[in-house]
Write a protein that holds these residues in place. Sequence first.
Motif, PDB file in Angstrom:
ATOM      1  N   ALA A   1       0.865  -1.126  -0.066  1.00 54.01           N
ATOM      2  CA  ALA A   1      -0.055  -0.033   0.130  1.00 54.01           C
ATOM      3  C   ALA A   1       0.845   1.243  -0.088  1.00 54.01           C
ATOM      4  CB  ALA A   1      -0.906  -0.023   1.180  1.00 54.01           C
ATOM      5  N   HIS A   2       1.734   1.082   0.524  1.00 61.58           N
ATOM      6  CA  HIS A   2       2.917   2.288   0.640  1.00 61.58           C
ATOM      7  C   HIS A   2       3.993   2.322  -0.402  1.00 61.58           C
ATOM      8  CE1 HIS A   2       1.020   2.489   4.548  1.00 61.58           C
ATOM      9  NE2 HIS A   2       1.470   3.799   4.832  1.00 61.58           N
ATOM     10  N   GLY A   3       3.618   1.465  -1.350  1.00 66.48           N
ATOM     11  CA  GLY A   3       4.756   1.582  -2.525  1.00 66.48           C
ATOM     12  C   GLY A   3       6.078   0.922  -2.261  1.00 66.48           C
ATOM     13  N   ARG A   4       6.274   0.317  -1.355  1.00 63.24           N
ATOM     14  CA  ARG A   4       7.684  -0.068  -0.957  1.00 63.24           C
ATOM     15  C   ARG A   4       8.010  -1.594  -1.715  1.00 63.24           C
ATOM     16  NH1 ARG A   4       8.388   0.825   5.339  1.00 63.24           N
ATOM     17  NH2 ARG A   4      10.411  -0.150   4.961  1.00 63.24           N
ATOM     18  N   ILE A   5       6.964  -2.278  -1.744  1.00 63.33           N
ATOM     19  CA  ILE A   5       7.055  -3.305  -2.770  1.00 63.33           C
ATOM     20  C   ILE A   5       6.025  -3.585  -3.893  1.00 63.33           C
ATOM     21  CG2 ILE A   5       8.621  -4.576  -0.958  1.00 63.33           C
ATOM     22  CD1 ILE A   5       5.412  -6.203  -0.440  1.00 63.33           C
ATOM     23  N   GLU A   6       6.230  -4.319  -4.606  1.00 56.89           N
ATOM     24  CA  GLU A   6       5.426  -4.348  -5.832  1.00 56.89           C
ATOM     25  C   GLU A   6       4.543  -5.910  -5.507  1.00 56.89           C
ATOM     26  OE1 GLU A   6       5.740  -4.514 -10.767  1.00 56.89           O
ATOM     27  OE2 GLU A   6       7.311  -5.316  -9.508  1.00 56.89           O
ATOM     28  N   SER A   7       3.175  -5.681  -5.939  1.00 60.62           N
ATOM     29  CA  SER A   7       2.536  -7.042  -5.653  1.00 60.62           C
ATOM     30  C   SER A   7       3.088  -8.223  -6.656  1.00 60.62           C
ATOM     31  CB  SER A   7       1.019  -6.635  -5.833  1.00 60.62           C
ATOM     32  OG  SER A   7       0.672  -6.463  -7.378  1.00 60.62           O
ATOM     33  N   VAL A   8       2.425  -9.414  -6.093  1.00 56.42           N
ATOM     34  CA  VAL A   8       3.042 -10.472  -7.029  1.00 56.42           C
ATOM     35  C   VAL A   8       2.348 -10.427  -8.434  1.00 56.42           C
ATOM     36  CG1 VAL A   8       3.075 -13.195  -7.233  1.00 56.42           C
ATOM     37  CG2 VAL A   8       3.202 -11.944  -4.886  1.00 56.42           C
ATOM     38  N   ALA A   9       1.050 -10.074  -8.425  1.00 50.61           N
ATOM     39  CA  ALA A   9       0.202 -10.071  -9.874  1.00 50.61           C
ATOM     40  C   ALA A   9       1.000  -9.062 -10.601  1.00 50.61           C
ATOM     41  CB  ALA A   9      -1.306  -9.809  -9.227  1.00 50.61           C
ATOM     42  N   ALA A  10       0.992  -7.996  -9.991  1.00 49.89           N
ATOM     43  CA  ALA A  10       1.886  -6.693 -10.908  1.00 49.89           C
ATOM     44  C   ALA A  10       3.138  -7.458 -11.441  1.00 49.89           C
ATOM     45  CB  ALA A  10       1.966  -5.557 -10.122  1.00 49.89           C
ATOM     46  N   PHE A  11       4.046  -7.777 -10.555  1.00 43.27           N
ATOM     47  CA  PHE A  11       5.225  -8.453 -11.122  1.00 43.27           C
ATOM     48  C   PHE A  11       5.163  -9.501 -12.106  1.00 43.27           C
ATOM     49  CE2 PHE A  11       8.533 -11.783 -10.720  1.00 43.27           C
ATOM     50  CZ  PHE A  11       9.435 -11.009 -11.057  1.00 43.27           C
ATOM     51  N   LEU A  12       4.204 -10.256 -11.860  1.00 47.67           N
ATOM     52  CA  LEU A  12       4.409 -11.437 -12.865  1.00 47.67           C
ATOM     53  C   LEU A  12       3.786 -10.797 -14.472  1.00 47.67           C
ATOM     54  CD1 LEU A  12       2.708 -14.244 -10.901  1.00 47.67           C
ATOM     55  CD2 LEU A  12       4.642 -13.955 -11.654  1.00 47.67           C
ATOM     56  N   ALA A  13       2.536  -9.856 -14.176  1.00 48.42           N
ATOM     57  CA  ALA A  13       2.212  -8.991 -15.544  1.00 48.42           C
ATOM     58  C   ALA A  13       3.380  -8.433 -16.022  1.00 48.42           C
ATOM     59  CB  ALA A  13       1.032  -8.346 -15.295  1.00 48.42           C
ATOM     60  N   ARG A  14       4.158  -7.805 -15.258  1.00 48.03           N
ATOM     61  CA  ARG A  14       5.305  -6.893 -16.014  1.00 48.03           C
ATOM     62  C   ARG A  14       6.126  -7.937 -16.406  1.00 48.03           C
ATOM     63  NH1 ARG A  14      10.012  -5.364 -13.781  1.00 48.03           N
ATOM     64  NH2 ARG A  14       9.296  -5.800 -11.641  1.00 48.03           N
ATOM     65  N   ALA A  15       6.531  -8.992 -15.976  1.00 48.60           N
ATOM     66  CA  ALA A  15       7.452  -9.858 -16.402  1.00 48.60           C
ATOM     67  C   ALA A  15       6.864 -10.584 -17.726  1.00 48.60           C
ATOM     68  CB  ALA A  15       7.824 -11.118 -15.412  1.00 48.60           C
ATOM     69  N   ARG A  16       5.812 -10.990 -17.736  1.00 51.09           N
ATOM     70  CA  ARG A  16       5.259 -11.481 -19.210  1.00 51.09           C
ATOM     71  C   ARG A  16       5.329 -10.561 -20.294  1.00 51.09           C
ATOM     72  NH1 ARG A  16       0.739 -13.255 -15.533  1.00 51.09           N
ATOM     73  NH2 ARG A  16       1.445 -15.459 -14.873  1.00 51.09           N
ATOM     74  N   ARG A  17       4.877  -8.981 -20.000  1.00 51.83           N
ATOM     75  CA  ARG A  17       5.265  -8.229 -20.872  1.00 51.83           C
ATOM     76  C   ARG A  17       6.556  -8.001 -21.235  1.00 51.83           C
ATOM     77  NH1 ARG A  17       1.768  -5.090 -17.500  1.00 51.83           N
ATOM     78  NH2 ARG A  17       3.457  -3.936 -16.802  1.00 51.83           N
ATOM     79  N   GLY A  18       7.525  -8.201 -20.480  1.00 47.71           N
ATOM     80  CA  GLY A  18       9.028  -8.039 -20.857  1.00 47.71           C
ATOM     81  C   GLY A  18       9.432  -9.531 -21.764  1.00 47.71           C
TER      82      GLY A  18
END
Length: 381
Positions: free
Chosen positions: A172-189
């Motif tokens: 919530a404070h932006g210090r880490i990335e959610s697992v779903a957001a990380f996986l989506a970004r990794a797939r786009r990459g």
Amino acid sequence: MQLTTVGQELWKGARKAEQLREAGADNPTVQERLRKLKLVKALRKRKVGWSEIKELVGISRATYYRWQRRLKEEGLKGLAPKPRRPRRLRAKVYWTPDLLIAIEALRKQNPTWGRWPIWLTLRKQNHQVQGQTQTQAQTQAQAQAQAQGQDQSQGCPISERTVGRILAYLEAHGRIESVAAFLARARRGKVKRKTQRPYAQRKPQTYTARRPGDLVQIDTLTVTLGPGEMVRHFSAVDLHSRFSLAEVHTRATAHLAAGFLSELLAKAPFPIRAIQVDGGSEFMAEFEEACQQYNVKLFVLPPKSPKLNGYVERMQRTFKDEFYTQPLPSRIPELQQELNAYLDYYNRRRPHRALDGLAPLEFLAMMQGESVPEGGESQMS
């Protein structure tokens, strides 16, 4: 002091008013609920059903009897709204900075980890889980102990749920990335890198086919002749004259596509200046080199836009409806002979609506003021 009769009545009335006020008689919610109870009681005397009472008054049967019971046991005070605060609350837990930093570091090292592997890792590292979470009372006690020079390092162990709450706090404070957001970004990459097309290009919007050969569309079609018998059909059609050519093969490769292009350039009764294809792999590599070698422009369609190759798509439907509905041989050489016979009929004799009833070669002959060249005997006559 002796009160008069009038004074006694006034005193009793004032005391009764005070009792009613303390009981909540001046509360609008209590008055509204009391009014609804009286109304429901009157309706029940008239034998009105509960479903109709609920529509008219807005309370259910269970609510009516609950309010009646409270009124009987507690008086008007029982009709006042009850507080919704839970009777027992979990003590507020304060996380120490060391624990937050440790969990944040583990999550950044392992972006797909949830609360359980992080909690288990903390236990194995003996991050002990002790002295890392504190209630407010424990915090105050530890501060007092430190002021008195006492050691209060032992605390309560953290739970897996506490780790989950800390992860939610960090997200919530932006210090880490959610697992779903990380996986989506990794797939786009990891999207497949676009194939380099040194010669092919997008067709300019201003480019139009004004003469025969200005633009020829080419595509492939998979045809099933029977159980386990499939062929790959190459089709080409000129946008201006509707002249068509086709070949059949067992596969669709860039080498075979380049050979089909050579055959098309040799048999077309006009020079071909541009070819349009989709993004299929058979139209890359050797095929693209052949287009460059023959100095033929190569236009490639954008992804997922077969409608832009509508002329050859419609031609392939004609092949499926008129040619592949006949009894045909399964061997490629004999099938190609049958296909050549159909193409001879199509280009010389078959009327075409877009050409005012003329066949493609008849239309070309009319444009050039010549007669239709003679061809082989068609099997479609």
